[in-house]
Design an enzyme around this catalytic site. Structure first.
Site, PDB file in Angstrom:
ATOM      1  N   HIS A   1       5.182  71.737  16.775  1.00 55.99           N
ATOM      2  CA  HIS A   1       4.990  72.949  17.572  1.00 55.99           C
ATOM      3  C   HIS A   1       5.884  72.903  18.806  1.00 55.99           C
ATOM      4  CE1 HIS A   1       0.840  73.651  15.824  1.00 55.99           C
ATOM      5  NE2 HIS A   1       0.911  72.341  15.670  1.00 55.99           N
ATOM      6  N   TYR A   2       6.154  74.057  19.383  1.00 54.05           N
ATOM      7  CA  TYR A   2       6.563  74.068  20.792  1.00 54.05           C
ATOM      8  C   TYR A   2       5.414  74.635  21.591  1.00 54.05           C
ATOM      9  CZ  TYR A   2       8.163  79.078  20.551  1.00 54.05           C
ATOM     10  OH  TYR A   2       8.262  80.432  20.402  1.00 54.05           O
ATOM     11  N   THR A   3       5.370  74.283  22.894  1.00 55.00           N
ATOM     12  CA  THR A   3       4.250  74.735  23.727  1.00 55.00           C
ATOM     13  C   THR A   3       4.371  76.222  24.057  1.00 55.00           C
ATOM     14  OG1 THR A   3       5.482  74.019  25.663  1.00 55.00           O
ATOM     15  CG2 THR A   3       3.858  72.469  24.755  1.00 55.00           C
TER      16      THR A   3
ATOM     17  N   GLU B   1       2.861  68.623  19.763  1.00 57.62           N
ATOM     18  CA  GLU B   1       3.325  69.698  20.645  1.00 57.62           C
ATOM     19  C   GLU B   1       4.560  69.203  21.402  1.00 57.62           C
ATOM     20  OE1 GLU B   1       2.614  72.821  21.277  1.00 57.62           O
ATOM     21  OE2 GLU B   1       0.645  73.151  20.340  1.00 57.62           O
TER      22      GLU B   1
ATOM     23  N   HIS C   1       5.063  74.747  12.561  1.00 57.30           N
ATOM     24  CA  HIS C   1       3.863  75.578  12.624  1.00 57.30           C
ATOM     25  C   HIS C   1       4.142  76.923  11.931  1.00 57.30           C
ATOM     26  CE1 HIS C   1       0.343  77.199  15.319  1.00 57.30           C
ATOM     27  NE2 HIS C   1      -0.019  76.986  14.081  1.00 57.30           N
TER      28      HIS C   1
ATOM     29  N   ASP D   1       6.830  78.995  16.092  1.00 54.45           N
ATOM     30  CA  ASP D   1       7.269  77.727  16.677  1.00 54.45           C
ATOM     31  C   ASP D   1       7.418  76.623  15.621  1.00 54.45           C
ATOM     32  OD1 ASP D   1       4.290  77.952  16.625  1.00 54.45           O
ATOM     33  OD2 ASP D   1       4.306  75.941  17.483  1.00 54.45           O
TER      34      ASP D   1
HETATM   35 ZN    ZN Z   1       2.164  75.986  17.269  1.00 52.70          ZN
END
Ligand code: ZN
Length: 253
Positions: free
Chosen positions: A34-36, A99, A141, A151
């Site tokens: 994921h990215y935040t 993340e 994700h 993301d």
């Molecule tokens: Zn995500």
């Protein structure tokens, strides 16, 4: 929250209260990146550790490459939400969530610093080895929740990860002219495309109609595997890249 010993030895521990028991055999067999998507890493990390957020991840990778573990790997972290891969819908129970601090699309898709990507690679290699996770099960994700999630985005360097031994990847087929399929199209070629996406793992329904959902799955595929153009249109480059990925899967060789 009581502290625990990090599963990844280089990680600092900052416990999140947001986790539960894994369903099934309790063993993760995928990694979701994921990215935040938040302006500051500190803000994102503290949100993942707040009871009220009801979200978490196993790991958090800062821009400087420092890694924080929030949830023990044996526990079910809450990062994937409504998602599907290979027909499986409880992705939180079967995955490790990572993340990556990055402002994402809302922040204009900033580059991921080298040190951060090196840290992600080291972490994925470590988790992958400890849990015997297949390379093709290191996913975005957006792969498991197309349309709803974008993301870690089309600037995430999947090719570089692959060269370091993480994930599944082929060099994308160059974009050129030729026949393409898009929303509203129907027929056997659309059905064939949907079958390929579904065999690879996407939650694509095989209907023969190029629906908005199919378009979302094509865009998710492009965001990971054909990043130069993410438009949801199944051109030759997209379809050929997907075909070559399928052929490169271990069970097909
Ligand atoms: Zn995500």
């Amino acid at each position: 929250m009581s502290a625990f010993t990090a599963d990844f030895s280089a990680a600092l521990v900052q416990p999140s209260p947001n986790h539960g028991e894994r369903a099934g055999d309790g063993k993760p067999d995928m990694i979701i990146l994921h990215y935040t998507g938040m302006p500051s890493a500190e803000g994102a990390l503290s949100w993942l550790c707040r009871d009220e957020s009801q979200v978490s991840s196993h790991y958090f990778v800062n821009e400087d490459g420092t890694v924080v573990q929030l949830v023990p790997e044996a526990r079910r972290a809450w990062h994937a939400g409504k998602s599907v891969w290979k027909g499986e819908r409880d992705i939180n129970s079967s995955s490790i969530g990572i993340e990556i601090a990055n402002a994402g699309h809302p922040g204009g898709l900033p580059d991921f610093p080298d040190r951060q990507i090196e840290a992600v690679i080291g972490l994925c290699l470590d988790c992958g080895q400890r849990w015997a996770i297949a390379p093709e099960r290191v996913l975005a994700h957006s792969d498991v929740a197309p349309i709803r999630k974008v993301d870690p985005g089309e600037k995430f360097p999947w090719g570089r990860l692959h060269r370091a031994g993480v994930g599944h990847w082929v060099e994308p087929t160059p974009i050129a002219g030729g026949r393409f399929f898009q929303r509203g199209d129907a027929g056997q070629p659309v059905e064939a495309l949907q079958s390929m996406l579904s065999i690879y793992g996407y939650g694509t329904e095989i209907t023969g109609e190029f629906s908005p959902e199919t378009e979302g799955d094509v865009a998710a595929f492009q965001r990971h595997f054909r990043q130069e153009r993410v438009d949801g249109i199944a051109d030759f480059s997209t379809i050929d890249t997907l075909h070559r990925l399928l052929t490169a899967l271990p069970q097909y060789s």
